[in-house]
Write a protein that holds these residues in place. Structure first.
Motif, PDB file in Angstrom:
ATOM      1  N   UNK A 158       0.831  -1.200   0.000  1.00 17.11           N
ATOM      2  CA  UNK A 158       0.000   0.000   0.000  1.00 17.11           C
ATOM      3  C   UNK A 158       0.868   1.253   0.000  1.00 17.11           C
ATOM      4  N   UNK A 159       1.835   1.294   0.907  1.00 19.07           N
ATOM      5  CA  UNK A 159       2.719   2.467   0.985  1.00 19.07           C
ATOM      6  C   UNK A 159       3.578   2.589  -0.265  1.00 19.07           C
ATOM      7  N   UNK A 160       4.048   1.480  -0.800  1.00 21.61           N
ATOM      8  CA  UNK A 160       4.881   1.513  -2.010  1.00 21.61           C
ATOM      9  C   UNK A 160       4.082   2.009  -3.210  1.00 21.61           C
TER      10      UNK A 160
ATOM     11  N   UNK B  60      -6.653 -11.721   2.734  1.00 28.62           N
ATOM     12  CA  UNK B  60      -6.693 -11.551   4.190  1.00 28.62           C
ATOM     13  C   UNK B  60      -8.094 -11.801   4.743  1.00 28.62           C
ATOM     14  N   UNK B  61      -9.113 -11.398   4.010  1.00 29.15           N
ATOM     15  CA  UNK B  61     -10.481 -11.668   4.442  1.00 29.15           C
ATOM     16  C   UNK B  61     -10.750 -13.155   4.534  1.00 29.15           C
ATOM     17  N   UNK B  62     -10.236 -13.930   3.559  1.00 26.29           N
ATOM     18  CA  UNK B  62     -10.421 -15.379   3.577  1.00 26.29           C
ATOM     19  C   UNK B  62      -9.643 -16.026   4.725  1.00 26.29           C
ATOM     20  N   UNK B  63      -8.393 -15.578   4.929  1.00 24.10           N
ATOM     21  CA  UNK B  63      -7.575 -16.162   5.996  1.00 24.10           C
ATOM     22  C   UNK B  63      -8.153 -15.833   7.374  1.00 24.10           C
ATOM     23  N   UNK B  64      -8.641 -14.612   7.545  1.00 23.46           N
ATOM     24  CA  UNK B  64      -9.250 -14.239   8.826  1.00 23.46           C
ATOM     25  C   UNK B  64     -10.476 -15.099   9.134  1.00 23.46           C
ATOM     26  N   UNK B  65     -11.265 -15.387   8.110  1.00 29.79           N
ATOM     27  CA  UNK B  65     -12.429 -16.258   8.303  1.00 29.79           C
ATOM     28  C   UNK B  65     -11.978 -17.665   8.690  1.00 29.79           C
TER      29      UNK B  65
ATOM     30  N   UNK C  36      -8.574   1.585  -1.361  1.00 33.33           N
ATOM     31  CA  UNK C  36      -9.004   1.155  -2.675  1.00 33.33           C
ATOM     32  C   UNK C  36     -10.478   1.395  -2.897  1.00 33.33           C
ATOM     33  N   UNK C  37     -11.277   1.216  -1.841  1.00 33.29           N
ATOM     34  CA  UNK C  37     -12.722   1.423  -1.962  1.00 33.29           C
ATOM     35  C   UNK C  37     -13.073   2.900  -2.086  1.00 33.29           C
ATOM     36  N   UNK C  38     -12.181   3.773  -1.629  1.00 41.34           N
ATOM     37  CA  UNK C  38     -12.443   5.197  -1.707  1.00 41.34           C
ATOM     38  C   UNK C  38     -12.079   5.800  -3.067  1.00 41.34           C
ATOM     39  N   UNK C  39     -11.346   5.050  -3.892  1.00 40.57           N
ATOM     40  CA  UNK C  39     -10.940   5.570  -5.203  1.00 40.57           C
ATOM     41  C   UNK C  39     -12.143   5.732  -6.130  1.00 40.57           C
TER      42      UNK C  39
ATOM     43  N   UNK D 259      -1.026  -1.468  -6.392  1.00 40.76           N
ATOM     44  CA  UNK D 259      -2.414  -1.287  -5.966  1.00 40.76           C
ATOM     45  C   UNK D 259      -3.233  -2.553  -6.216  1.00 40.76           C
ATOM     46  N   UNK D 260      -2.982  -3.208  -7.355  1.00 42.08           N
ATOM     47  CA  UNK D 260      -3.711  -4.439  -7.649  1.00 42.08           C
ATOM     48  C   UNK D 260      -3.323  -5.551  -6.666  1.00 42.08           C
ATOM     49  N   UNK D 261      -2.008  -5.656  -6.401  1.00 43.05           N
ATOM     50  CA  UNK D 261      -1.555  -6.655  -5.433  1.00 43.05           C
ATOM     51  C   UNK D 261      -2.123  -6.370  -4.036  1.00 43.05           C
ATOM     52  N   UNK D 262      -2.190  -5.089  -3.694  1.00 47.19           N
ATOM     53  CA  UNK D 262      -2.741  -4.733  -2.379  1.00 47.19           C
ATOM     54  C   UNK D 262      -4.219  -5.090  -2.297  1.00 47.19           C
ATOM     55  N   UNK D 263      -4.951  -4.862  -3.364  1.00 48.27           N
ATOM     56  CA  UNK D 263      -6.372  -5.208  -3.357  1.00 48.27           C
ATOM     57  C   UNK D 263      -6.569  -6.712  -3.251  1.00 48.27           C
TER      58      UNK D 263
END
Length: 355
Positions: free
Chosen positions: A176-178, A214-219, A352-355, A204-208
């Protein structure tokens, strides 16, 4: 005679001189002496009443008019004193009885607890030194051991999955920072605008895609945590109660066997009957908890297979799609398992959702 003298003295006039002093009349000396005599008699009677008469607490209630006979006199001190003494003694006796009852109940509870602890400790020591026998259910104990081993392995999986989540989250934050840095340099470096722009879009694509993974792993982590620390732990708590009941059952069984080998007099028979009752109580408790453990182990195994089948399929599809760069398949995996995409540790929408 005294009454006539006092009435005469009361009706006579007392002369007063110019200074306001009473005058002295020679003919009244007899009257004055009679008055003094009467006053001394009255004073002695008053002192006698004050000394031997009733006090304020012994005031009498007279039934009838003034000057009536003493037959209707009721001493109030006796009524008040007896009622107060009876009330206070009754309340004191009730309080003593309640206190004594509580003390006896606590004493019996402590006595039973101490006796039970002694028997169980004795049985435990006997088992450890190989002198005592224990009830063994080979099949059930094998299943319990498998459950404990499975829980240890699942705890390892949970620990590693959490570590993966933390590391991957840090990588996504770095991407994200990069990406932001590349986008900023693309605006400020006209000669490298295209190169910086390509890299910014890639990060940006990799971050998305990383946030989706991460959502899948957290679940996956949340489901494993529920299975290990709630479902399995609940079954292990029942197993712990079952093992305690097994120890108590063997302790009372050994006690009954020891008493049965002793004498058969009246006292011994009474102790044997009491031990037999306790043995039956512990046996019923042991069998009830044994049945509970068998049922919970069965349902736990079914639940574990169902949960892990779903979670392992999710984990595999999400990881494969991410590292294959298949964004569409990755998003489809989350939809398949009804997982809403949300950045971990943040309730606000991602950049990303704010773009």
């Amino acid at each position: 005679m005294t009454d006539s003298i006092m009435s005469k003295a009361a009706t006579m006039e007392i002369p007063i001189n110019s200074n306001g002093d009473t005058g002295t009349l020679p003919e009244d000396d007899s009257l004055e002496q009679a008055a003094k005599l009467q006053w001394s008699l009255d004073e002695k009677d008053l002192q006698q009443v004050m000394v031997s008469g009733p006090n304020l607490n012994e005031t009498s209630i007279v039934s009838g008019g003034y000057g009536g006979t003493a037959e209707g006199i009721i001493p109030t001190s006796s009524i008040k004193g007896s009622s107060m003494h009876h009330s206070s003694s009754s309340s004191s006796m009730a309080a003593d009885e309640a206190t004594r009852g509580v003390a006896v109940e606590k004493l019996e509870t402590v006595k039973k607890w101490g006796l039970n602890t002694y028997k169980c400790t004795k049985q435990m020591i006997s088992e450890r030194f190989g002198r005592g026998s224990r009830t063994v259910d080979m099949e059930l104990e094998a299943q319990i051991e498998v459950l404990r081993d499975t829980k240890r392995k699942y705890e390892s999986v949970l620990r590693l999955a959490r570590a993966l989540t933390n590391h991957f989250y840090n990588m996504v934050q770095t991407q994200h920072a990069l990406g932001d840095t590349f986008a900023d340099l693309s605006q400020k470096s006209p000669e490298l605008r295209d190169e910086f722009g390509y890299n910014a879009e890639t990060q940006k694509l990799l971050c998305k895609n990383g946030e989706t993974l991460l959502g899948a792993i957290n679940f996956f982590v949340s489901s494993i945590n529920t299975l290990v620390n709630k479902t399995m732990e609940d079954t292990l708590m029942t197993i712990k109660m079952y093992e305690g009941a097994r120890l108590e059952f063997d302790a009372y069984r050994a006690d009954l066997e020891e008493l049965s080998l002793g004498p058969r007099d009246a006292v011994a028979m009474a102790r044997i009957d009491a031990a037999q009752q306790q043995y039956q109580i512990q046996k019923d408790k042991y069998e009830r908890l044994r049945s509970d453990v068998i049922i919970k182990l069965k349902f736990l195994e079914e639940n574990k297979v169902k949960v892990m089948h779903k979670q392992l399929l999710l984990f595999h599809n999400a990881i494969s799609a991410y590292f294959a760069g298949n964004q569409q398949q990755l998003e489809q995996t989350l939809k398949q398992f009804n997982i809403k995409l949300k950045p971990p540790g943040d309730d606000k929408p991602s950049w990303l959702e704010e773009q």
